[in-house]
Design an enzyme around this catalytic site. Structure first.
Site, PDB file in Angstrom:
ATOM      1  N   LYS A  22       0.907  -1.341   0.086  1.00  0.00           N
ATOM      2  CA  LYS A  22       0.141   0.076   0.002  1.00  0.00           C
ATOM      3  C   LYS A  22       0.905   1.329   0.042  1.00  0.00           C
ATOM      4  O   LYS A  22       0.773   2.268  -0.826  1.00  0.00           O
ATOM      5  CB  LYS A  22      -0.834  -0.023   1.251  1.00  0.00           C
ATOM      6  CG  LYS A  22      -1.380   1.460   1.568  1.00  0.00           C
ATOM      7  CD  LYS A  22      -2.438   1.222   2.651  1.00  0.00           C
ATOM      8  CE  LYS A  22      -2.156   2.113   3.927  1.00  0.00           C
ATOM      9  NZ  LYS A  22      -1.421   3.172   4.218  1.00  0.00           N
ATOM     10  N   ASN A  23       1.978   1.252   0.914  1.00  0.00           N
ATOM     11  CA  ASN A  23       2.495   2.540   0.949  1.00  0.00           C
ATOM     12  C   ASN A  23       3.561   2.845   0.023  1.00  0.00           C
ATOM     13  O   ASN A  23       3.987   4.221  -0.187  1.00  0.00           O
ATOM     14  CB  ASN A  23       3.329   2.847   2.368  1.00  0.00           C
ATOM     15  CG  ASN A  23       2.195   2.757   3.720  1.00  0.00           C
ATOM     16  OD1 ASN A  23       0.976   3.304   3.102  1.00  0.00           O
ATOM     17  ND2 ASN A  23       2.442   2.713   4.828  1.00  0.00           N
ATOM     18  N   CYS A 117      -6.145   8.521   8.492  1.00  0.00           N
ATOM     19  CA  CYS A 117      -6.259   7.909   9.643  1.00  0.00           C
ATOM     20  C   CYS A 117      -5.627   8.882  10.567  1.00  0.00           C
ATOM     21  O   CYS A 117      -4.420   9.188  10.365  1.00  0.00           O
ATOM     22  CB  CYS A 117      -5.405   6.451   9.876  1.00  0.00           C
ATOM     23  SG  CYS A 117      -6.241   5.102   9.163  1.00  0.00           S
ATOM     24  N   ARG A 122      -0.178  14.752  12.886  1.00  0.00           N
ATOM     25  CA  ARG A 122       0.506  14.168  11.698  1.00  0.00           C
ATOM     26  C   ARG A 122       1.067  15.485  10.944  1.00  0.00           C
ATOM     27  O   ARG A 122       0.333  15.672   9.875  1.00  0.00           O
ATOM     28  CB  ARG A 122      -0.222  12.945  10.846  1.00  0.00           C
ATOM     29  CG  ARG A 122      -0.270  11.802  11.587  1.00  0.00           C
ATOM     30  CD  ARG A 122      -1.259  10.711  11.011  1.00  0.00           C
ATOM     31  NE  ARG A 122      -0.299  10.206   9.941  1.00  0.00           N
ATOM     32  CZ  ARG A 122      -0.705   9.193   9.190  1.00  0.00           C
ATOM     33  NH1 ARG A 122      -1.852   8.908   8.952  1.00  0.00           N
ATOM     34  NH2 ARG A 122       0.220   8.450   8.266  1.00  0.00           N
ATOM     35  N   ASP A 307       3.393   0.454  12.196  1.00  0.00           N
ATOM     36  CA  ASP A 307       2.298  -0.034  11.621  1.00  0.00           C
ATOM     37  C   ASP A 307       2.036  -1.566  12.128  1.00  0.00           C
ATOM     38  O   ASP A 307       1.164  -2.201  11.481  1.00  0.00           O
ATOM     39  CB  ASP A 307       2.475  -0.019  10.128  1.00  0.00           C
ATOM     40  CG  ASP A 307       2.443   1.602   9.603  1.00  0.00           C
ATOM     41  OD1 ASP A 307       1.747   2.322  10.426  1.00  0.00           O
ATOM     42  OD2 ASP A 307       2.776   1.681   8.578  1.00  0.00           O
ATOM     43  N   ARG A 400      -8.971   0.186   3.725  1.00  0.00           N
ATOM     44  CA  ARG A 400      -8.073   0.978   2.956  1.00  0.00           C
ATOM     45  C   ARG A 400      -6.843   0.303   2.557  1.00  0.00           C
ATOM     46  O   ARG A 400      -6.267   0.915   1.618  1.00  0.00           O
ATOM     47  CB  ARG A 400      -7.778   2.238   3.951  1.00  0.00           C
ATOM     48  CG  ARG A 400      -8.693   2.925   4.674  1.00  0.00           C
ATOM     49  CD  ARG A 400      -8.169   3.753   5.755  1.00  0.00           C
ATOM     50  NE  ARG A 400      -7.605   4.972   5.054  1.00  0.00           N
ATOM     51  CZ  ARG A 400      -8.009   6.253   5.157  1.00  0.00           C
ATOM     52  NH1 ARG A 400      -9.019   6.419   5.913  1.00  0.00           N
ATOM     53  NH2 ARG A 400      -7.543   7.187   4.407  1.00  0.00           N
TER      54      ARG A 400
END
Ligand code: EPU
Length: 421
Positions: A22-23, A117, A122, A307, A400
């Protein structure tokens, strides 16, 4: 709102294939904005963050073609719009990569502040610092970041990050790829997805070296052309399945992984008593009997990833003894799931950035809610391990970032269904 209903206390067995990261995907797809030509990107995970990003790119003029499952052809040659749709941008965190990509290509961008999220504050001050050092004029309002080329033009520069930031490293790489001169990022993030982004851009003609170390050098090139690139497997998705097997017991082959990327996670699971065998591109995990307690401290890569904090916490909640879990990246991340785990019988005491987790032999099914993506994954693991029925509300958070999680778990013998009101 969708939810997962899980009947737990069943060991997992069989094989699971990990999707693209994903990232990495959420960095590589916007990076295609820098390319004039077609980028054929393989191993793209089918998750909601990627779908939103593709909608944003289409909306600003990219041509997106789904060639096969997991393969997307992106042609950003004719994009002219530098102010992407704010409503879409606010739906996900990584939309901040549109800043670096649009500025890198057009010398300007006007991008709404991202959503995603919200498990912690952040900030994006390091991204902004980087853009300014490359010569951009940056105007920040409450809702938008407006970037323009400053009076002296854009030019490579030396940028030393005050904190190791994945997002700032990615954004600066993208902003610097097409501008004259050399950019050096010091104290850069070293995550596998940083290396993947650099490899993608280099495949398209960029000149980036040092990705994966704390000094990344980008020599600006005049243009990038199209090509084909396959995204790396998702380290955190793989880690989540490994943690699930550790917690429930069982014997599973986790396929399509890069075992080296998994060392920071597998070494902790081994300490907890789990048997791990690394193959070239897969990992076998066998978990039998009670896990042992351990100490985990999250750190940027190659440390134990934040994570995976919530997922390892579930393992700790079932382990023999008192484990210590320290969060060094996002201090408030415990609050997204610890109360929910306590509802299921977990014993967790939080003191600042450390949680003391006293393991119990069992967790018990309950109705709980995911408050972010990884919290949701952890609650699913807890449900798989717990006695009785668990309902995990807010499935959209999990979707997600986890492709096809229900089917993948069912294939491992889990009793899990997705229900929608
Ligand atoms: N930070 C600053 N200023 C900045 C940027 C970051 O102070 O300008 C701080 C943050 O507050 C945090 C630390 O630096 O304490 C690290 O943040 P980083 O910028 O690395 O996080 P990110 O880029 O926003 C990415 C992942 C997250 C993952 C973190 C840490 C993406 C799209 N997101 O976020 O992934 O938790 O790195 O590894 O790559 C997830 O996948 O569930 C997820 C949240």
């Amino acid at each position: 709102m969708a939810r997962y209903e899980i009947t737990g206390a069943r060991p997992l067995s069989g094989e699971v294939t990990i999707s693209g990261a994903k990232n990495a995907a959420v960095a590589i797809l916007p990076a295609a904005i820098l390319v004039r030509g077609k980028c054929r990107v393989e191993n793209v995970p089918d998750i909601s963050d990627v779908r939103i990003l593709l909608n944003i790119l289409q909306d600003i003029g990219a041509v997106v073609t789904r060639e096969a499952p997991g393969t997307i052809v992106l042609d950003c040659t004719n994009i002219t719009e530098t102010c992407p749709n704010a409503e879409l941008v606010r739906k996900m965190r990584a939309s901040y990569y549109l800043m670096g990509a649009l500025m890198g290509r057009f010398g300007k961008a006007n991008v709404a502040l991202p959503g995603g999220c919200n498990f912690a504050s952040r900030p994006i001050d390091q991204h902004i610092k980087g853009f300014r050092l490359l010569g951009a004029d940056v105007e920040e309002t409450e809702d938008y970041v407006n970037l323009k080329t400053g009076t002296e033009g854009l030019r490579g520069n030396r940028i030393s990050l005050d904190v190791v930031s994945v997002g700032a490293t990615v954004n600066i790489i993208m902003a610097a790829t097409l501008i004259p001169g050399q950019t050096v990022i010091e104290n850069a993030a070293k995550e596998p997805h940083i290396v993947d982004l650099a490899n993608f851009l280099n495949t398209m003609g960029a000149n980036i070296s040092g990705a994966g170390t704390d000094t990344v050098k980008i020599r600006g090139v005049e243009s990038l052309q199209g090509g084909t690139y396959a995204i790396i497997p998702d380290q955190i998705e793989a880690g989540t399945y490994l943690a699930a097997v550790a917690a429930t017991g069982g014997n599973v082959l986790v396929k399509n992984v890069i075992p080296k990327h998994m060392d920071c996670i597998t070494s902790k699971l081994q300490e907890m008593g789990v048997n791990i065998i690394n193959y070239d591109d897969s990992i076998r995990i066998r978990s039998q009997g009670r896990l042992s307690c351990c100490t985990v401290k999250t750190h940027p890569y190659p440390g134990f990833p934040t994570d995976m904090q919530a997922q390892i916490c579930v393992c700790m909640a079932l382990a023999d003894g008192v484990s210590r879990l320290t969060e060094n990246v996002y201090e408030t991340r415990f609050f997204g799931y610890c109360t929910e785990l306590q509802e299921m019988g977990a014993e967790i005491m939080i003191n600042g950035k450390t949680a003391m987790v006293t393991g119990h032999e069992k967790l018990y099914g309950a109705e709980v809610s995911a408050h972010d993506l990884r919290a949701g994954a952890a609650l699913i693991i807890a449900g798989l391990a717990a006695e009785g029925k668990t309902v995990v509300c807010n499935a959209h958070f999990v979707e997600r970032g986890y492709e096809n999680i229900v089917q993948k778990l069912k294939d491992l013998g889990a009793q899990i269904v997705r229900m929608e009101d």
